[in-house]
Design a protein around this motif. Structure first.
Motif, short mmCIF file in Angstrom:
data_model
loop_
_atom_site.label_atom_id
_atom_site.label_comp_id
_atom_site.label_asym_id
_atom_site.label_seq_id
_atom_site.Cartn_x
_atom_site.Cartn_y
_atom_site.Cartn_z
N GLU A 175 -7.57 -16.24 3.38
CA GLU A 175 -6.62 -17.35 3.40
C GLU A 175 -6.72 -18.18 2.13
OE1 GLU A 175 -4.91 -20.75 6.48
OE2 GLU A 175 -6.96 -19.99 6.76
N TYR A 176 -7.91 -18.30 1.57
CA TYR A 176 -8.07 -19.00 0.29
C TYR A 176 -7.17 -18.37 -0.76
CZ TYR A 176 -10.64 -21.10 -3.69
OH TYR A 176 -10.99 -21.78 -4.84
N VAL A 177 -7.19 -17.05 -0.84
CA VAL A 177 -6.36 -16.34 -1.80
C VAL A 177 -4.88 -16.57 -1.50
CG1 VAL A 177 -5.69 -14.06 -2.67
CG2 VAL A 177 -8.11 -14.59 -2.29
N GLU A 178 -4.50 -16.48 -0.23
CA GLU A 178 -3.09 -16.68 0.14
C GLU A 178 -2.60 -18.06 -0.26
OE1 GLU A 178 -0.90 -14.53 1.28
OE2 GLU A 178 -2.40 -12.93 1.28
N ILE A 179 -3.40 -19.08 -0.01
CA ILE A 179 -3.00 -20.45 -0.34
C ILE A 179 -2.89 -20.60 -1.86
CG2 ILE A 179 -3.71 -22.87 -0.29
CD1 ILE A 179 -5.05 -22.24 2.44
#
Length: 525
Positions: A476-480
């Protein structure tokens, strides 16, 4: 290779060669050994520094600080996960052997005092593990050394009685009452403390003074600047007959030594050093509720006090407008790139998380990550590590990564203003850097860690009331990060909502009122 001012690397290497040659050809000299070991240590040439410290230890067996230095030395930057495990095990074994090797009832007590007075136990907390046990071991050793040398300052103290109309005397102790993160975080306590009930005393042990120092001097009636001394500082604190002493940070040699004494009936440590001190003479740890996990007390030897919010009254930084004195090109950044600011101290970046930058770059080909390095030798090592991670995915690190030297305040703010997204570091989060990034109009991406030191930005965004950019895992860090970079409208919306809520974040006095209640409770019940 996109490491700015690379010729300085060669200058540093030349300086190291000179001091190493001096150690080899000259008569054994304590200062020359110190300079050579320190230079190697700061250049991340840890094994060479350890070997030279061992040689110095044999040449000067009466100088026990070489022994301590050699036993507890850690890298500035790790190359692999396995290297972290290796040095952690080495540190643990070295600490145990070191402690068992001292007889503090004999002449060792002065040599031990000299050793701890020269050693800064700095890099342990950046490995991403639970350090309570090791911190307690080292702090108990420091306390034993201090007790052997200053038995008059380790005895329990009675709480001074409060006469009618008398104020509670609270001492704030630090070596960083200057333009430094410690003063930035905690000067709000001093400024907002209710003078009707409290009488603050400030003890500045650092050498440096500046405009921040003078501001703090003016907001308190009792300011003691005693640079670089231990015993006179301890004497001053003891003679002021405080009710409570607050060490704003113990990540400093003399502060750690002082915290091993009993100079006030109640002694606290604040979260500028966001890890337990381990000290048996520090009673309370003053932290922020929003940053602490549910099991937080397990991480502290002190009793944890969870002040509201972040636990600090941090004023909004005044960013001069227009501040844009430098363009992206001046920082080696492309005008057509999505610039991700990764501005934490370089030792916060652990090798197991290098993949985050690679994964973002594969999704955002125009991504450019900008880092700040302690020195050019460490920058070179970090770029080597990044290159390995990028090459594993068929990318070239130098196409995406720029490593700058440390910047002055205005250049640093300027860099924030030309960036697009702020990427928080994992395991040890940004604090002041995040507060300043938000003031500059950047949205931080963060993944809260297990320990408080990895949850500053999470707490900041929670208090701000805008948690869209808080991730639950690395995916999710990457997605954000990708969405913030690719979707300008969403980025603008997040930043706009953050700006609307600045009043919730900056200059929040609720924590000061809670701090006052805490002081009253431990002094008068």
């Amino acid at each position: 290779m996109k490491i700015q001012d690379l010729p300085i690397v060669e200058q540093l290497e030349h300086a190291i060669s000179v001091v190493q040659e001096g150690v080899t050809v000259c008569e054994a000299d304590e200062q020359l050994y110190k300079e050579a070991i320190f230079a190697l240590e700061q250049a991340n040439r840890t094994e060479e520094a350890i070997a030279l410290a061992l040689r110095a230890r044999k040449s000067f067996p009466q100088l026990r600080y070489f022994e301590l230095w050699e036993a507890l030395m850690l890298p500035v930057l790790y190359d692999t996960d396995e290297q972290i495990d290796h040095y952690r095990a080495r540190y643990s074994a070295g600490l145990a052997e070191l402690i068992s090797g001292y007889n503090l009832d004999s002449g060792d007590r002065r040599a031990a005092l000299d050793a701890i007075g020269r050693h800064l136990n700095f890099y342990l907390g950046y490995q991403g593990h639970d350090d309570r046990k090791l911190q307690e071991q080292y702090a108990r050793f420091v306390h034993a050394v201090m007790a052997a040398n200053y038995p008059e300052w380790v005895k329990p103290l009675e709480m001074p009685a409060l006469r009618p109309g008398e104020k509670i005397r609270v001492g704030f102790i630090s070596a960083h009452f200057r333009d430094h993160s410690v003063a930035k975080l905690f000067s709000g306590w001093l400024r907002e403390l209710d003078r009707r009930d409290f009488e603050p005393f400030v003890y500045h042990n650092g050498q440096t003074v500046d405009a921040v120092t003078e501001d703090i001097r003016h907001i308190t009636g009792h300011f003691r600047h005693m640079p670089g001394v231990l015993e006179p500082m301890c004497q001053a604190v003891a003679e002021d007959n405080l009710h409570v002493a607050v060490f704003l940070d113990v990540r400093h040699r003399r502060m750690m030594m002082m915290s091993g004494l009993r100079l006030a009936p109640v002694q606290c440590v604040a979260w500028a050093h966001p890890i337990t001190s381990g000290s048996p003479t520090l009673d309370y740890y003053l932290s922020g509720d929003l940053m602490e996990p549910e099991d937080a007390q397990d991480h502290y030897s002190e009793r944890l006090i969870r002040l509201p919010g972040l636990g600090v009254c941090y004023p909004k930084p005044i960013i001069p407008r227009p501040l844009l004195r430098k363009s992206r090109a001046d920082f080696g950044l492309g005008e057509d790139r999505i610039v991700y600011l990764c501005c934490q101290s370089i030792f916060k970046y652990l090798p197991q998380h290098d993949d985050l930058f690679v994964r973002i770059a594969k999704r955002i080909p125009e991504a450019q990550f900008v880092f700040l390095a302690l020195n050019e030798a460490v920058a070179k090592d970090f770029m080597t590590r990044l290159r390995r991670a990028f090459e594993a995915q068929g990318l070239e690190a130098t196409d995406h990564c720029v490593i700058l030297p440390l910047l002055g305040k205005f250049d640093y703010w300027n860099l924030n203003l030309v960036a697009d997204v702020f990427l928080d570091s994992l395991e040890w989060s940004g604090g002041v850097t995040t507060l300043e990034a938000i003031a500059c109009g950047l949205a931080p991406v963060t993944l809260p860690g297990r320990y408080m030191r990895g949850r500053h930005t999470y707490g900041i965004l929670t208090q701000l009331g805008v948690t869209d950019t808080v991730a639950h895992d690395k995916d999710e860090y990457v997605e954000i990060a990708v969405r913030l970079g690719a979707n300008r409208d969403w980025r603008t919306d997040v930043i706009s909502r953050m700006k609307s809520n600045h009043a919730r974040l900056y200059s929040d006095t609720k924590c000061v009122r809670a701090l006052e209640d805490f002081f009253r409770s431990v002094v008068v019940g």
